[in-house]
Design a protein around this motif. Sequence first.
Motif, PDB file in Angstrom:
ATOM      1  N   VAL A  69       0.879  -1.174   0.000  1.00  0.00           N
ATOM      2  CA  VAL A  69       0.000   0.000   0.000  1.00  0.00           C
ATOM      3  C   VAL A  69       0.909   1.216   0.000  1.00  0.00           C
ATOM      4  CG1 VAL A  69      -1.865   1.237   1.153  1.00  0.00           C
ATOM      5  CG2 VAL A  69      -1.739  -1.262   1.325  1.00  0.00           C
ATOM      6  N   ASP A  70       0.852   1.957  -1.089  1.00  0.00           N
ATOM      7  CA  ASP A  70       1.868   2.966  -1.359  1.00  0.00           C
ATOM      8  C   ASP A  70       1.183   4.325  -1.542  1.00  0.00           C
ATOM      9  OD1 ASP A  70       4.087   4.280  -2.375  1.00  0.00           O
ATOM     10  OD2 ASP A  70       3.813   3.480  -4.400  1.00  0.00           O
ATOM     11  N   ASP A  71       1.531   5.289  -0.699  1.00  0.00           N
ATOM     12  CA  ASP A  71       0.946   6.633  -0.812  1.00  0.00           C
ATOM     13  C   ASP A  71       1.590   7.371  -1.989  1.00  0.00           C
ATOM     14  OD1 ASP A  71       0.017   9.202  -0.593  1.00  0.00           O
ATOM     15  OD2 ASP A  71       0.315   9.357   1.572  1.00  0.00           O
ATOM     16  N   ARG A  72       0.811   7.591  -3.044  1.00  0.00           N
ATOM     17  CA  ARG A  72       1.333   8.253  -4.254  1.00  0.00           C
ATOM     18  C   ARG A  72       0.848   9.690  -4.387  1.00  0.00           C
ATOM     19  NH1 ARG A  72       0.239   2.968  -8.078  1.00  0.00           N
ATOM     20  NH2 ARG A  72       1.723   1.637  -6.975  1.00  0.00           N
ATOM     21  N   THR A  73       0.331  10.256  -3.279  1.00  0.00           N
ATOM     22  CA  THR A  73      -0.234  11.605  -3.346  1.00  0.00           C
ATOM     23  C   THR A  73       0.817  12.627  -3.800  1.00  0.00           C
ATOM     24  OG1 THR A  73      -1.616  10.961  -1.475  1.00  0.00           O
ATOM     25  CG2 THR A  73      -1.611  13.290  -2.074  1.00  0.00           C
ATOM     26  N   ALA A  74       2.031  12.483  -3.291  1.00  0.00           N
ATOM     27  CA  ALA A  74       3.054  13.487  -3.594  1.00  0.00           C
ATOM     28  C   ALA A  74       3.787  13.210  -4.907  1.00  0.00           C
ATOM     29  CB  ALA A  74       4.057  13.565  -2.448  1.00  0.00           C
TER      30      ALA A  74
END
Lengths: 136, 370
Positions: free
Chosen positions: B133-138
Amino acid sequence: MEIQGYQIPDDLMYTEEHEWAKQEGKTIRIGITDYAAKTLNDVVYVSAPKVSVTVEQSKPMGTVESIKAVSEVYAPLSGRVVETNGALDFHPELINKSPYVEGWLIVVEPLNLSTERKSLLDAKAYTAYLETLLQK
Amino acid sequence: MLKTTQLFGYHSTHAKLTEFAGYEMPLWYTTTMAEHMAVRNASGVFDVSHMGRFGVEGPNATDFLESLVPTAVKTQPPGKVFYTLLLNSNGGIIDDVIIEKLREDAYMVVVNAANTKADMDHMLAHSPEGLSVDDRTASTAMIAVQGPGAITSLQSLTDLDLGQLKRFRCAEARVAGGNALISRTGYTGEDGFEVTVYDATNEHPGGAVNVWEKLAETSTPCGLGARDSLRLEAGFPLHGADIDQTTNPFEADLAWVVAAGKRDFVGSDAMEALAAQPPSRIRRGLVLDSGIPRHGFEVIGDAGPIGVVTSGTFSPILRKGIALCYLAYSSSEPGSRVGVTIRGDNQPGAVTRPPFYEERSYGWKRQKGN
């Protein structure tokens, strides 16, 4: 006068809550300033006191609303309402288009003008006040 | 220190800015009214890069999401996009999210900006070994183009035949020369697209600025003011105002999100118990004859208070005050006359089930030619 695109007519009296008052003989016309209107962005609803209601200086006398926000309007002077701006019921955007002429809110017969006017700002003082606000 | 998106350079020189969910975002560029009407009548472009975007990948990605949300996941084909909820074990709504199914082992989950951390914590707490689960917001930007003219506005930037991309479908494509994911979804009620621009950070915004500036030539830039009035007019709830961890899907009028008979997901025991009886309160719309309802205002029925407004605004289409509210279930019949207390006055109005506009004239179902 003008500061950063905000119009400030020389012949009006102002409050720090961004209302204006204009003496027209024995009566006073009241509205909100160009800065107040532009800060609201798009006036869509106006609630102002009805004829014969008495408003009291510095007390809430109505509201001006945009799509997003509600802004209280405070009476710049005490007085009895003798005229209201019916055009605003159908065209509240007049406050944005013409805050000092077509977008006026009420006309009052002042109750204590000579004393109360001392607490209002003239165009020069209001311009200086806006300048400090805009620097923040 | 507020965060900014990849498009902040444009916003800071063109928009009135506001703080939202820790981001410095555009509130409006010209006026909320003009931007709102541009979306209903033509097309508008929104920077929604502040929304959280999580990549969920791994051989067990489908099983994981199936165990997490009340919507059926296995049966969704690749390329499908669906709206669903993250629930706590009591059935309260942690967030409402959009899930884009890229492949059986790869999904993009789009969440509300204010809930990015809570959602990530929730997902990690339930995620199995071998799942990423990888936060790609930035590292990605997200740009929405919305309105009946959105398809024309976006088509000039991509070779993907947008006419072939159905609503709630997505596809990876080149957009203005960069890699992107195009989803035919939105938060305005209108036809439109949400474009995730890959490889875009604040330091190296890559194609994001290019996509934005090209779209802004044919669509009206819109701020968060219009985003809120458009979603409200369409009747879409906003998490944090209309739904939260103290509301469940049934009272939020989102029962359709809970797949009938589905078991073994987070909150499924609560869903089973809640589905067995009518809710005590339910989310409805209100249209007032006069005045503008706002968050927190009381709703009054014949015999006293029956509910509370959770969000309200002025509808540019109806030219009236509208609201989403919760009403006692027994007083929630559409068409009922009720009042809202606005600064001491009772302002009369009617209960509705949104959207607030006529669907034959506005929104994605509109009849062509209107």
